[in-house]
Motif scaffolding. Structure first.
Motif, PDB file in Angstrom:
ATOM      1  N   ASN A 138      -9.745 -30.075  15.147  1.00 35.14           N
ATOM      2  CA  ASN A 138     -10.983 -29.376  15.426  1.00 35.14           C
ATOM      3  C   ASN A 138     -11.311 -28.433  14.259  1.00 35.14           C
ATOM      4  O   ASN A 138     -10.612 -27.449  14.033  1.00 35.14           O
ATOM      5  N   LYS A 139     -12.358 -28.757  13.520  1.00 31.22           N
ATOM      6  CA  LYS A 139     -12.669 -27.997  12.303  1.00 31.22           C
ATOM      7  C   LYS A 139     -12.993 -26.535  12.601  1.00 31.22           C
ATOM      8  O   LYS A 139     -12.697 -25.656  11.796  1.00 31.22           O
ATOM      9  N   TYR A 140     -13.582 -26.249  13.742  1.00 28.14           N
ATOM     10  CA  TYR A 140     -13.923 -24.869  14.080  1.00 28.14           C
ATOM     11  C   TYR A 140     -12.676 -24.057  14.416  1.00 28.14           C
ATOM     12  O   TYR A 140     -12.559 -22.895  14.029  1.00 28.14           O
ATOM     13  N   TYR A 141     -11.743 -24.652  15.122  1.00 30.75           N
ATOM     14  CA  TYR A 141     -10.485 -23.974  15.424  1.00 30.75           C
ATOM     15  C   TYR A 141      -9.725 -23.665  14.131  1.00 30.75           C
ATOM     16  O   TYR A 141      -9.233 -22.566  13.929  1.00 30.75           O
ATOM     17  N   ILE A 142      -9.642 -24.670  13.292  1.00 29.33           N
ATOM     18  CA  ILE A 142      -8.866 -24.514  12.056  1.00 29.33           C
ATOM     19  C   ILE A 142      -9.507 -23.460  11.156  1.00 29.33           C
ATOM     20  O   ILE A 142      -8.819 -22.586  10.623  1.00 29.33           O
ATOM     21  N   ALA A 143     -10.817 -23.499  11.009  1.00 23.59           N
ATOM     22  CA  ALA A 143     -11.505 -22.500  10.187  1.00 23.59           C
ATOM     23  C   ALA A 143     -11.304 -21.095  10.752  1.00 23.59           C
ATOM     24  O   ALA A 143     -11.112 -20.135  10.000  1.00 23.59           O
ATOM     25  N   ALA A 144     -11.302 -20.963  12.073  1.00 28.49           N
ATOM     26  CA  ALA A 144     -11.112 -19.656  12.706  1.00 28.49           C
ATOM     27  C   ALA A 144      -9.714 -19.106  12.456  1.00 28.49           C
ATOM     28  O   ALA A 144      -9.521 -17.890  12.419  1.00 28.49           O
ATOM     29  N   LEU A 145      -8.749 -19.974  12.268  1.00 33.58           N
ATOM     30  CA  LEU A 145      -7.366 -19.534  12.037  1.00 33.58           C
ATOM     31  C   LEU A 145      -7.093 -19.126  10.601  1.00 33.58           C
ATOM     32  O   LEU A 145      -6.128 -18.427  10.328  1.00 33.58           O
ATOM     33  N   PHE A 146      -7.922 -19.554   9.670  1.00 35.43           N
ATOM     34  CA  PHE A 146      -7.644 -19.313   8.255  1.00 35.43           C
ATOM     35  C   PHE A 146      -7.517 -17.836   7.902  1.00 35.43           C
ATOM     36  O   PHE A 146      -6.878 -17.494   6.915  1.00 35.43           O
ATOM     37  N   ALA A 147      -8.112 -16.951   8.671  1.00 39.70           N
ATOM     38  CA  ALA A 147      -7.975 -15.518   8.397  1.00 39.70           C
ATOM     39  C   ALA A 147      -6.565 -15.022   8.695  1.00 39.70           C
ATOM     40  O   ALA A 147      -6.164 -13.980   8.192  1.00 39.70           O
ATOM     41  N   TYR A 148      -5.806 -15.765   9.493  1.00 34.16           N
ATOM     42  CA  TYR A 148      -4.488 -15.332   9.961  1.00 34.16           C
ATOM     43  C   TYR A 148      -3.324 -16.100   9.356  1.00 34.16           C
ATOM     44  O   TYR A 148      -2.189 -15.665   9.449  1.00 34.16           O
ATOM     45  N   ILE A 149      -3.600 -17.277   8.811  1.00 34.95           N
ATOM     46  CA  ILE A 149      -2.513 -18.156   8.371  1.00 34.95           C
ATOM     47  C   ILE A 149      -2.577 -18.408   6.874  1.00 34.95           C
ATOM     48  O   ILE A 149      -3.596 -18.199   6.227  1.00 34.95           O
ATOM     49  N   ASP A 150      -1.457 -18.875   6.355  1.00 31.03           N
ATOM     50  CA  ASP A 150      -1.382 -19.245   4.946  1.00 31.03           C
ATOM     51  C   ASP A 150      -1.625 -20.733   4.749  1.00 31.03           C
ATOM     52  O   ASP A 150      -1.972 -21.163   3.654  1.00 31.03           O
ATOM     53  N   GLY A 151      -1.437 -21.499   5.799  1.00 31.66           N
ATOM     54  CA  GLY A 151      -1.666 -22.926   5.669  1.00 31.66           C
ATOM     55  C   GLY A 151      -1.517 -23.650   6.985  1.00 31.66           C
ATOM     56  O   GLY A 151      -1.095 -23.082   7.995  1.00 31.66           O
ATOM     57  N   ILE A 152      -1.886 -24.913   6.919  1.00 25.02           N
ATOM     58  CA  ILE A 152      -1.798 -25.761   8.105  1.00 25.02           C
ATOM     59  C   ILE A 152      -1.259 -27.125   7.692  1.00 25.02           C
ATOM     60  O   ILE A 152      -1.526 -27.607   6.587  1.00 25.02           O
ATOM     61  N   MET A 159     -11.361 -20.861   2.265  1.00 21.11           N
ATOM     62  CA  MET A 159     -10.680 -21.930   3.001  1.00 21.11           C
ATOM     63  C   MET A 159      -9.932 -22.845   2.053  1.00 21.11           C
ATOM     64  O   MET A 159      -8.852 -23.317   2.362  1.00 21.11           O
ATOM     65  N   LYS A 160     -10.492 -23.069   0.884  1.00 20.94           N
ATOM     66  CA  LYS A 160      -9.855 -23.952  -0.089  1.00 20.94           C
ATOM     67  C   LYS A 160      -8.591 -23.333  -0.672  1.00 20.94           C
ATOM     68  O   LYS A 160      -7.759 -24.027  -1.230  1.00 20.94           O
ATOM     69  N   SER A 161      -8.435 -22.008  -0.559  1.00 19.53           N
ATOM     70  CA  SER A 161      -7.257 -21.344  -1.115  1.00 19.53           C
ATOM     71  C   SER A 161      -6.036 -21.463  -0.209  1.00 19.53           C
ATOM     72  O   SER A 161      -4.945 -21.078  -0.600  1.00 19.53           O
ATOM     73  N   LYS A 162      -6.187 -21.995   0.983  1.00 20.40           N
ATOM     74  CA  LYS A 162      -5.082 -22.136   1.919  1.00 20.40           C
ATOM     75  C   LYS A 162      -4.283 -23.398   1.604  1.00 20.40           C
ATOM     76  O   LYS A 162      -4.784 -24.353   1.026  1.00 20.40           O
ATOM     77  N   SER A 163      -3.033 -23.396   2.031  1.00 24.34           N
ATOM     78  CA  SER A 163      -2.181 -24.571   1.875  1.00 24.34           C
ATOM     79  C   SER A 163      -2.586 -25.596   2.941  1.00 24.34           C
ATOM     80  O   SER A 163      -2.515 -25.314   4.129  1.00 24.34           O
ATOM     81  N   LEU A 164      -3.002 -26.753   2.488  1.00 24.68           N
ATOM     82  CA  LEU A 164      -3.407 -27.828   3.394  1.00 24.68           C
ATOM     83  C   LEU A 164      -2.478 -29.007   3.170  1.00 24.68           C
ATOM     84  O   LEU A 164      -2.427 -29.576   2.078  1.00 24.68           O
ATOM     85  N   ARG A 165      -1.736 -29.348   4.203  1.00 24.68           N
ATOM     86  CA  ARG A 165      -0.801 -30.466   4.108  1.00 24.68           C
ATOM     87  C   ARG A 165      -1.174 -31.510   5.155  1.00 24.68           C
ATOM     88  O   ARG A 165      -1.530 -31.170   6.278  1.00 24.68           O
ATOM     89  N   LEU A 166      -1.064 -32.742   4.765  1.00 23.97           N
ATOM     90  CA  LEU A 166      -1.429 -33.849   5.641  1.00 23.97           C
ATOM     91  C   LEU A 166      -0.289 -34.852   5.672  1.00 23.97           C
ATOM     92  O   LEU A 166       0.079 -35.413   4.640  1.00 23.97           O
ATOM     93  N   ASN A 167       0.300 -35.028   6.845  1.00 22.27           N
ATOM     94  CA  ASN A 167       1.351 -36.025   7.042  1.00 22.27           C
ATOM     95  C   ASN A 167       0.702 -37.306   7.539  1.00 22.27           C
ATOM     96  O   ASN A 167      -0.018 -37.284   8.533  1.00 22.27           O
TER      97      ASN A 167
END
Length: 135
Positions: free
Chosen positions: A42-56, A83-91
């Motif tokens: 869910n793009k809205y959930y993930i975007a809302a979390l970016f203020a609190y997390i270093d990556g997903i 948002m682009k500055s966060k660590s984004l990992r995709l398995n």
């Protein structure tokens, strides 16, 4: 690392927890990196979390996840630099990777090809703690 069950199913509680971690840990003298592991795209959930997390770290499990990943990916490509500055990992499992469009731009992601491991053990050197009842 906050992992499953599925943390994004409890979005409000998760945001409370993450906010508390961000407030409490500096007082205790540390500032841990926080990563969310999820299969919810869910793009809205993930975007809302970016203020609190270093990556997903996201792992698609079904065809619908790939559809949502494509939307999320485009949202992030079009989105703010924050948002682009966060660590984004995709398995990606092989069957999920095969469903991706050949021309998709995954340049924001660290992509890892993975295989299913039955009863997957905790990697050596990692600390894994179960919380029986978080909320």
């Amino acid at each position: 690392m906050i992992t499953g069950g599925e943390p994004l199913l409890f979005m409000l509680k998760l945001k409370e927890l993450l906010s508390s971690i961000r407030i409490i840990t500096p007082i205790q003298g540390n500032c841990p990196k926080i990563y969310i592991y999820s299969a919810v795209f869910n793009k809205y959930y993930i975007a809302a979390l970016f203020a609190y997390i270093d990556g997903i770290v996201l792992t698609p499990h079904k065809k619908e996840d790939i559809t949502e990943l494509i939307k999320l990916n485009q949202y992030l490509l079009d989105g703010s630099e924050f948002m682009k500055s966060k660590s984004l990992r995709l398995n990606l499992f092989p069957d999920m990777k095969a469903l991706l469009p050949k021309d998709i731009d995954l340049s924001l992601w660290q992509v890892k090809d993975i295989e299913w491991i039955e009863n997957c053990p905790v990697p050596e050197g990692e600390d894994f703690r179960r919380i029986a009842n978080l909320w």
